[in-house]
Write a protein that holds these residues in place. Structure first.
Motif, PDB file in Angstrom:
ATOM      1  N   THR A  92       0.831  -1.205   0.000  1.00 32.65           N
ATOM      2  CA  THR A  92       0.000   0.000   0.000  1.00 32.65           C
ATOM      3  C   THR A  92       0.865   1.254   0.000  1.00 32.65           C
ATOM      4  N   TYR A  93       1.911   1.253   0.809  1.00 31.51           N
ATOM      5  CA  TYR A  93       2.821   2.401   0.882  1.00 31.51           C
ATOM      6  C   TYR A  93       3.508   2.644  -0.460  1.00 31.51           C
TER       7      TYR A  93
ATOM      8  N   LYS B 134       2.479   1.744  -3.377  1.00 30.38           N
ATOM      9  CA  LYS B 134       1.478   2.204  -4.334  1.00 30.38           C
ATOM     10  C   LYS B 134       1.313   3.716  -4.235  1.00 30.38           C
ATOM     11  N   GLU B 135       1.292   4.230  -2.995  1.00 32.06           N
ATOM     12  CA  GLU B 135       1.170   5.678  -2.786  1.00 32.06           C
ATOM     13  C   GLU B 135       2.370   6.417  -3.368  1.00 32.06           C
TER      14      GLU B 135
ATOM     15  N   THR C 299       2.412   6.853  -7.211  1.00 25.70           N
ATOM     16  CA  THR C 299       1.585   7.923  -7.779  1.00 25.70           C
ATOM     17  C   THR C 299       2.347   9.246  -7.811  1.00 25.70           C
ATOM     18  N   GLN C 300       3.338   9.389  -6.930  1.00 26.64           N
ATOM     19  CA  GLN C 300       4.153  10.606  -6.891  1.00 26.64           C
ATOM     20  C   GLN C 300       5.335  10.540  -7.845  1.00 26.64           C
TER      21      GLN C 300
ATOM     22  N   TRP D 184       2.600  -1.665  -9.674  1.00 30.30           N
ATOM     23  CA  TRP D 184       1.984  -0.325  -9.643  1.00 30.30           C
ATOM     24  C   TRP D 184       2.443   0.534 -10.823  1.00 30.30           C
TER      25      TRP D 184
END
Length: 318
Positions: free
Chosen positions: A102-103, A105-106, A109-110, A128
């Protein structure tokens, strides 16, 4: 009494293929070889990576003579701060213990394709839409194998030959000859090197005949069982997101340190992640302490509640 943990044995295979989706051209002999390929394609001017990592990750970076800098992590196994990357620079993010999907994946996005995900400890995790690679022998009884994932899902055509690894240690462990098997396992690990060869036919065939769904579920169940019993003594609080995460192990950082040798003497073969972190420098104190004190407890598909209870009982009397 059977030992718990340590190197894998030869797998028991299903009769039917499960059709695991990978192409031969996206396979490599090991994770460092896949990372080497990624870096050759990306040609970054610099790479940032966590100080808490093994020296195998540095091999392709050093071979390609890419400048690098270590980055600190915190007790959530996340970067203290993301580096300010130039367009030509990349960050290597490690999916620690298979629990940081999850981390990452975040972060993806950046950073987009300026992120490379090391899924060596996270076979089941996604890439991802960025660069990623894994390491099969961390999760299964195979001698080699890594799958490289590209941001757009493409697979460059490769004409390279197949790896020919040694498999004697897997067979010896299955037949109960653990000591001799371990000796050959260490020899096999020392021979792991950067190579352009594809994953061996042996590992490919094994992967096609494993019940990956059952293995996934067993790992999650064992992990949750240890969470319920040991979290009160654990300085790490790493939850699991079943949608993204399948644990490599249960990362146990006891409030009162327990030497690894105590576990080994009790027939619980826990690894050390990673001795080389002790030489990263005084700046990386957390990484050094974690390297010395973290106990990665096995949760893999070889075990069930019986083995989990043995480990819990041993820890409770320390």
């Amino acid at each position: 009494m059977n030992v718990i943990g340590g190197f894998f044995e030869e797998e028991n295979l299903n009769d039917n293929k499960n059709g695991f989706p990978f192409l031969e051209d996206q396979t490599y002999s090991n994770g460092r070889s896949a990372l080497y390929e990624i870096l050759q394609i990306c040609q970054p001017t610099k790479i940032f990576l966590p100080a808490y990592t093994c020296d195998a990750v540095l091999e392709p970076i050093l071979k390609l003579q890419i400048p690098y800098s270590f980055v600190e992590i915190n007790n959530q196994m996340e970067f203290v701060a993301l580096p300010d990357l130039k367009s030509s620079e990349v960050l290597l993010g490690i999916n620690y213990f298979g629990l940081k999907g999850t981390y990452l994946k975040e972060i993806s996005t950046q950073l987009g394709t300026n992120l490379i995900i090391d899924n060596s400890q996270a076979f089941y995790s996604s890439n991802w839409n960025t660069w990623a690679f894994n390491s099969l022998r961390k999760y299964f009884g195979v001698p080699d194998g890594s799958i490289l994932y590209t941001p757009d899902g493409s697979t460059p055509k490769r004409t390279h030959s197949y790896n020919l690894p040694k498999i004697e240690h897997l067979k010896l462990r299955k037949n109960g000859a653990i000591d001799l098997g371990y000796k050959l396992y260490k020899e096999s690990e020392k021979e792991q090197a950067i190579s352009d060869k594809k994953m061996s036919n042996y590992s490919s065939e094994v992967l096609q005949h494993l019940n990956l769904k059952s293995i996934r579920q067993r790992r999650i169940e064992n992990f949750n069982y240890l969470v319920n019993a040991l979290s009160k003594w654990n300085q790490l609080d790493l939850s699991i997101n079943i949608k993204h995460d399948v644990p490599l192990c249960y990362p146990f950082w006891p409030k009162n340190p327990i030497p690894h040798a105590k576990f080994w003497n009790h027939g619980i073969y826990v690894p050390v992640f990673w001795k080389e972190c002790l030489k990263r420098g005084a700046k990386y104190k957390f990484e050094s302490v974690l390297s010395a004190e973290l106990i990665p407890l096995p949760v893999d598909h070889r075990y069930d509640e019986e083995e989990m209870n043995r480990m819990i009982e041993f820890i409770s009397i320390q």
